[in-house]
Design an enzyme around this catalytic site. Sequence first.
Site: not given
Lengths: 259, 304
Positions: B190-191, B264-265, B129, B72, B68-69
């Site tokens: 983790i990110n 998350g996902t 990020c 923010l 993903n991008a």
Amino acid sequence: MIKEEMRIRSNLPIAQHIFEMKLEGNIPEEVNQPGQFLHMKTTNQVTPLLRRPISICSNDKDKGQLTVIYRSGGQGTKCISEKKIGDTIDVLGPLGNGFNIENVNRTDTVVLAGGGIGVPPLYGLGLELKKKGIHVVSVLGFSTASATFYHDKFAELGEVFYCTMDGTEGHKGTVTDVMRRENISFDQLFACGPVPMLKSLEDTFPDAKGALSLEERMGCGIGACFACVCHVQDDPTGKDYRKVCSNGPVFPWREVALR
Amino acid sequence: MILETKLPGLPMKNPIMPASGCFGFGEEFAKLYDLSQLGSIALKAATAEPRYGNETPRVAETPAGMLNAIGLQNPGVKDIIEKKLTWLEQYQVPLLANVAGSTMEDYENTAKQLADSGLVGAIELNISCPNVKEGGIAFGTDPDLAAELTSRVKKVSSIPVYVKLSPNVTSIVDLALAVEKAGADGLSMINTVTGMQINVNTGKPLLANKVGGLSGPAVKPIAIRMIYEVRQQTDLPIIGMGGIHSVEDVVEFLYAGANAVAIGTANFTNPFICPEIIQGLEQWAKEKKVANIHDVTRSEVVEQ
């Protein structure tokens, strides 16, 4: 919106790479507008990971059945195309806002303009319009003759113009070409298809009433992940947005930026 | 079975929370289930000003994962406090407010506003990020910068500060120790892992941003290894995350050294995943005759 295992009643190819699938469950009861979509888990494995958004073609509340038409192109839709009658599939739906036809008058002429795999939700819309006694004209564009489908079904709704990019069936050229060439007039225009098609319609008919439906890559399908946002027109800041999944996928003409 | 998990600023009834960026501000999920079931909620990143984020496509699927991008996208800290947090208050769930920025001042200002609102339990510094051009990741890969940022935010924040660590570093332990020394109250890790996917038909990257962050089951072993390594060097609370999809995954994170976990996902593939895992964890503990979730610790793994 519910999440359930829907039972597959049929899953058959109806054109090149195009499949029609009938599903049974509780979701049909929840559907309230044509143009809403389902988010389908293609497998119980972790690959492909994400669900696939697929628009509802037609819905039968009484029977608890609905029909979807999808193109088997990538890995996910290939998994769906391999499913058999009696299998179940994990479905989230109905999602999104569909076509609102409350403002269509009984005396209006409505044009349904569809391109490729954008055609299916227009069939369900056409059925609802016909139920209200509204005059429907369909203009359906495809890449080539072998990609066309639902001839009989659309014929039941009213007059149909077919067009193909290679001229192998119907008129040669795009939906917009044919609408211009044949002087097809309308009071309201409803469209679903690739963005260049929608853009060309919007440019050609800048005052059109009605709505368009967008296709977009999605993550969650419910508005949480911000994967499927688009810009809006007349927004000098560039910061305003709509989520295709939860604000759409159907939008009035000239609301979202088509690019 | 006791699931209660008390972390600095986050008195959680269970160790499960949705991860930042995967749950928005909860509005969509509140239509599906009662959010008060959750241990905590890690909110979507807040920045000083509203951000649109990157152009689309913003997501691309990969084997057992996704890139993903988003960039923010958020309505800015003012709107978040006034509209989102005041609405979330009704659920009485401790909130972990993720903060991002381009400069140290950005982080300080945004964190201070959130802390002063009295509506969140703790701050999660997003120094990892991978999807914004400036700030973010630089603070997350240089231990000195990470430490400086942490101590500056600590000074202005009246509530505990967690630092969300990036896996895109040579030694995540160095980063963890640097922020611990600077006063961090906890770590979340983790990110996403920076990645890229190219469409072989066009030769072009799938994401408009070209690169993005990899998440999902594909990154789980990386997260487990990193938490395991960091846990051997620090006693700071760790919120573990990275590809959690099942009760077994949660248990694996606890064994590695996490005190709580974020999902998350998996919220994208199953929006009911958080309550399902909370229920499943209770069932699992019953079957395994575990009386307290905190009995599931790293000790057995570490001492072998």
